[in-house]
Write a protein that holds these residues in place. Sequence first.
Motif, PDB file in Angstrom:
ATOM      1  N   LEU A  23       0.834  -1.209   0.000  1.00 38.57           N
ATOM      2  CA  LEU A  23       0.000   0.000   0.000  1.00 38.57           C
ATOM      3  C   LEU A  23       0.865   1.254   0.000  1.00 38.57           C
ATOM      4  CD1 LEU A  23      -2.823   1.311   0.206  1.00 38.57           C
ATOM      5  CD2 LEU A  23      -2.617   1.092   2.692  1.00 38.57           C
ATOM      6  N   ALA A  24       1.899   1.257   0.831  1.00 38.97           N
ATOM      7  CA  ALA A  24       2.795   2.418   0.891  1.00 38.97           C
ATOM      8  C   ALA A  24       3.449   2.670  -0.463  1.00 38.97           C
ATOM      9  CB  ALA A  24       3.854   2.201   1.967  1.00 38.97           C
ATOM     10  N   LYS A  25       3.811   1.615  -1.168  1.00 38.52           N
ATOM     11  CA  LYS A  25       4.459   1.777  -2.472  1.00 38.52           C
ATOM     12  C   LYS A  25       3.477   2.225  -3.545  1.00 38.52           C
ATOM     13  CE  LYS A  25       8.138  -1.358  -1.293  1.00 38.52           C
ATOM     14  NZ  LYS A  25       8.723  -2.668  -1.428  1.00 38.52           N
ATOM     15  N   VAL A  26       2.257   1.713  -3.515  1.00 37.75           N
ATOM     16  CA  VAL A  26       1.256   2.091  -4.513  1.00 37.75           C
ATOM     17  C   VAL A  26       0.782   3.526  -4.302  1.00 37.75           C
ATOM     18  CG1 VAL A  26      -1.134   1.642  -5.206  1.00 37.75           C
ATOM     19  CG2 VAL A  26       0.477  -0.213  -5.107  1.00 37.75           C
ATOM     20  N   LEU A  27       0.739   3.981  -3.058  1.00 37.99           N
ATOM     21  CA  LEU A  27       0.294   5.346  -2.783  1.00 37.99           C
ATOM     22  C   LEU A  27       1.239   6.400  -3.345  1.00 37.99           C
ATOM     23  CD1 LEU A  27      -1.184   5.044   0.815  1.00 37.99           C
ATOM     24  CD2 LEU A  27      -2.421   5.494  -1.310  1.00 37.99           C
ATOM     25  N   VAL A  28       2.453   6.011  -3.727  1.00 39.32           N
ATOM     26  CA  VAL A  28       3.366   6.959  -4.378  1.00 39.32           C
ATOM     27  C   VAL A  28       2.750   7.421  -5.700  1.00 39.32           C
ATOM     28  CG1 VAL A  28       5.629   7.198  -5.482  1.00 39.32           C
ATOM     29  CG2 VAL A  28       5.423   6.037  -3.273  1.00 39.32           C
ATOM     30  N   SER A  29       2.201   6.483  -6.457  1.00 43.91           N
ATOM     31  CA  SER A  29       1.558   6.839  -7.723  1.00 43.91           C
ATOM     32  C   SER A  29       0.131   7.338  -7.535  1.00 43.91           C
ATOM     33  CB  SER A  29       1.542   5.633  -8.664  1.00 43.91           C
ATOM     34  OG  SER A  29       2.851   5.271  -9.016  1.00 43.91           O
ATOM     35  N   TYR A  30      -0.579   6.776  -6.588  1.00 49.38           N
ATOM     36  CA  TYR A  30      -1.968   7.150  -6.331  1.00 49.38           C
ATOM     37  C   TYR A  30      -2.027   8.044  -5.088  1.00 49.38           C
ATOM     38  CZ  TYR A  30      -3.328   3.558  -9.692  1.00 49.38           C
ATOM     39  OH  TYR A  30      -3.497   2.815 -10.833  1.00 49.38           O
ATOM     40  N   TYR A  31      -1.262   9.114  -5.098  1.00 49.93           N
ATOM     41  CA  TYR A  31      -1.111   9.978  -3.918  1.00 49.93           C
ATOM     42  C   TYR A  31      -2.407  10.639  -3.485  1.00 49.93           C
ATOM     43  CZ  TYR A  31      -0.735  13.497  -7.590  1.00 49.93           C
ATOM     44  OH  TYR A  31      -0.964  14.274  -8.691  1.00 49.93           O
ATOM     45  N   ALA A  32      -3.362  10.798  -4.384  1.00 54.00           N
ATOM     46  CA  ALA A  32      -4.627  11.446  -4.009  1.00 54.00           C
ATOM     47  C   ALA A  32      -5.370  10.640  -2.938  1.00 54.00           C
ATOM     48  CB  ALA A  32      -5.508  11.622  -5.234  1.00 54.00           C
ATOM     49  N   PHE A  33      -5.184   9.310  -2.924  1.00 52.53           N
ATOM     50  CA  PHE A  33      -5.848   8.475  -1.923  1.00 52.53           C
ATOM     51  C   PHE A  33      -5.277   8.673  -0.523  1.00 52.53           C
ATOM     52  CE2 PHE A  33      -7.046   5.982  -5.716  1.00 52.53           C
ATOM     53  CZ  PHE A  33      -8.407   5.894  -5.488  1.00 52.53           C
ATOM     54  N   ALA A  34      -4.096   9.262  -0.416  1.00 54.37           N
ATOM     55  CA  ALA A  34      -3.481   9.499   0.891  1.00 54.37           C
ATOM     56  C   ALA A  34      -3.776  10.894   1.419  1.00 54.37           C
ATOM     57  CB  ALA A  34      -1.969   9.285   0.806  1.00 54.37           C
ATOM     58  N   GLY A  35      -4.599  11.643   0.718  1.00 54.87           N
ATOM     59  CA  GLY A  35      -4.940  13.000   1.142  1.00 54.87           C
ATOM     60  C   GLY A  35      -6.256  13.029   1.897  1.00 54.87           C
ATOM     61  N   GLU A  36      -6.811  14.231   2.010  1.00 58.50           N
ATOM     62  CA  GLU A  36      -8.117  14.375   2.646  1.00 58.50           C
ATOM     63  C   GLU A  36      -8.888  15.507   1.985  1.00 58.50           C
ATOM     64  OE1 GLU A  36      -8.063  15.766   6.787  1.00 58.50           O
ATOM     65  OE2 GLU A  36      -5.968  16.296   6.475  1.00 58.50           O
ATOM     66  N   VAL A  37     -10.194  15.454   2.116  1.00 61.89           N
ATOM     67  CA  VAL A  37     -11.058  16.484   1.554  1.00 61.89           C
ATOM     68  C   VAL A  37     -11.328  17.511   2.650  1.00 61.89           C
ATOM     69  CG1 VAL A  37     -13.285  16.964   0.484  1.00 61.89           C
ATOM     70  CG2 VAL A  37     -12.085  14.832  -0.044  1.00 61.89           C
ATOM     71  N   VAL A  38     -11.010  18.770   2.352  1.00 59.89           N
ATOM     72  CA  VAL A  38     -11.218  19.872   3.293  1.00 59.89           C
ATOM     73  C   VAL A  38     -12.013  20.959   2.587  1.00 59.89           C
ATOM     74  CG1 VAL A  38      -9.108  19.390   4.608  1.00 59.89           C
ATOM     75  CG2 VAL A  38      -9.022  20.953   2.674  1.00 59.89           C
ATOM     76  N   SER A  39     -12.542  21.889   3.340  1.00 60.37           N
ATOM     77  CA  SER A  39     -13.250  23.032   2.752  1.00 60.37           C
ATOM     78  C   SER A  39     -12.253  24.141   2.461  1.00 60.37           C
ATOM     79  CB  SER A  39     -14.316  23.545   3.716  1.00 60.37           C
ATOM     80  OG  SER A  39     -15.324  22.583   3.870  1.00 60.37           O
ATOM     81  N   ASN A  40     -12.372  24.743   1.271  1.00 60.06           N
ATOM     82  CA  ASN A  40     -11.495  25.866   0.945  1.00 60.06           C
ATOM     83  C   ASN A  40     -12.083  27.155   1.519  1.00 60.06           C
ATOM     84  OD1 ASN A  40     -13.515  26.628  -0.839  1.00 60.06           O
ATOM     85  ND2 ASN A  40     -12.373  26.079  -2.679  1.00 60.06           N
ATOM     86  N   SER A  41     -11.533  28.298   1.149  1.00 61.36           N
ATOM     87  CA  SER A  41     -11.941  29.569   1.746  1.00 61.36           C
ATOM     88  C   SER A  41     -13.380  29.952   1.439  1.00 61.36           C
ATOM     89  CB  SER A  41     -11.002  30.687   1.282  1.00 61.36           C
ATOM     90  OG  SER A  41     -11.065  30.802  -0.132  1.00 61.36           O
ATOM     91  N   VAL A  42     -13.972  29.410   0.378  1.00 59.00           N
ATOM     92  CA  VAL A  42     -15.372  29.720   0.067  1.00 59.00           C
ATOM     93  C   VAL A  42     -16.308  28.564   0.416  1.00 59.00           C
ATOM     94  CG1 VAL A  42     -14.881  31.465  -1.692  1.00 59.00           C
ATOM     95  CG2 VAL A  42     -15.047  29.070  -2.349  1.00 59.00           C
ATOM     96  N   GLY A  43     -15.801  27.577   1.136  1.00 56.14           N
ATOM     97  CA  GLY A  43     -16.629  26.473   1.612  1.00 56.14           C
ATOM     98  C   GLY A  43     -16.801  25.310   0.653  1.00 56.14           C
ATOM     99  N   GLU A  44     -16.086  25.322  -0.462  1.00 55.20           N
ATOM    100  CA  GLU A  44     -16.178  24.225  -1.411  1.00 55.20           C
ATOM    101  C   GLU A  44     -15.216  23.111  -1.002  1.00 55.20           C
ATOM    102  OE1 GLU A  44     -16.922  26.916  -5.400  1.00 55.20           O
ATOM    103  OE2 GLU A  44     -14.877  26.487  -4.748  1.00 55.20           O
ATOM    104  N   PRO A  45     -15.580  21.848  -1.282  1.00 57.17           N
ATOM    105  CA  PRO A  45     -14.654  20.762  -0.963  1.00 57.17           C
ATOM    106  C   PRO A  45     -13.431  20.815  -1.868  1.00 57.17           C
ATOM    107  CG  PRO A  45     -16.597  19.913  -2.081  1.00 57.17           C
ATOM    108  CD  PRO A  45     -16.824  21.375  -1.861  1.00 57.17           C
ATOM    109  N   GLU A  46     -12.278  20.520  -1.279  1.00 59.20           N
ATOM    110  CA  GLU A  46     -11.015  20.585  -2.004  1.00 59.20           C
ATOM    111  C   GLU A  46     -10.133  19.438  -1.528  1.00 59.20           C
ATOM    112  OE1 GLU A  46      -8.970  24.518  -2.864  1.00 59.20           O
ATOM    113  OE2 GLU A  46      -7.870  23.802  -1.124  1.00 59.20           O
ATOM    114  N   LEU A  47      -9.438  18.813  -2.453  1.00 60.75           N
ATOM    115  CA  LEU A  47      -8.521  17.734  -2.094  1.00 60.75           C
ATOM    116  C   LEU A  47      -7.205  18.332  -1.613  1.00 60.75           C
ATOM    117  CD1 LEU A  47      -7.732  14.734  -1.986  1.00 60.75           C
ATOM    118  CD2 LEU A  47      -6.993  14.957  -4.361  1.00 60.75           C
ATOM    119  N   LEU A  48      -6.833  17.977  -0.410  1.00 66.47           N
ATOM    120  CA  LEU A  48      -5.563  18.423   0.159  1.00 66.47           C
ATOM    121  C   LEU A  48      -4.617  17.223   0.137  1.00 66.47           C
ATOM    122  CD1 LEU A  48      -3.896  20.590   1.603  1.00 66.47           C
ATOM    123  CD2 LEU A  48      -4.923  19.829   3.744  1.00 66.47           C
ATOM    124  N   CYS A  49      -3.640  17.261  -0.752  1.00 69.04           N
ATOM    125  CA  CYS A  49      -2.664  16.170  -0.860  1.00 69.04           C
ATOM    126  C   CYS A  49      -1.558  16.426   0.158  1.00 69.04           C
ATOM    127  CB  CYS A  49      -2.117  16.087  -2.277  1.00 69.04           C
ATOM    128  SG  CYS A  49      -3.345  15.561  -3.472  1.00 69.04           S
TER     129      CYS A  49
END
Length: 188
Positions: A23-49
């Motif tokens: 999993l650790a090795k695959v997440l290098v290429s699929y880094y978006a799966f290791a991030g989280e969804v947060v709200s940006n300054s206008v309240g929209e969801p944003e992927l934080l890698c």
Amino acid sequence: MLLSTSTTLLTFDSMVMSLKKALAKVLVSYYAFAGEVVSNSVGEPELLCNNRGVDFVEAAADVELQCINFYNPDESVERKLVPKKKHGVLAIQVTSLKCGGIVVACTFDHRIADAYSTNMFLVSWAEMAQSTKPIKPKTITTTNKPCFRRSLLSPRHPGSIHPSLDDMYIPISKLPPPSATTTKPLLS
């Protein structure tokens, strides 16, 4: 329970360790799966890698694989095979079964990846976990390597709607009122 192959003994702990390393090795290429969804300054969801990581849970179920009703698993395992996704994009649970088998279940955020993309990730992870040779960066096949090129979407600039679509739909307010004589029940 121990499972054996030609040269090694596989325990639950060794299988989990192998899954975690892959999993650790695959997440290098699929880094978006290791991030989280947060709200940006206008309240929209944003992927934080931010390399937050993946929620990984180890569990045990006092049931044998042959006793699990996969059409309605709640009968036999009471919703305990699938992890709860808390904050990240991906949550994984590995459950050991009474017979020595394991169940690997995932929950992911559909705003980040669709089922096809997640399947590509899972196939890459499985290939990596099954590999008996040292893992090299090119181990992920080109068909399973993710593509994050947004330019492939190429939206219309500026957006336009063809005039022929104007006559395709009629607002309900433009329809004539139904007459009392033409109103009949659809089913008799």
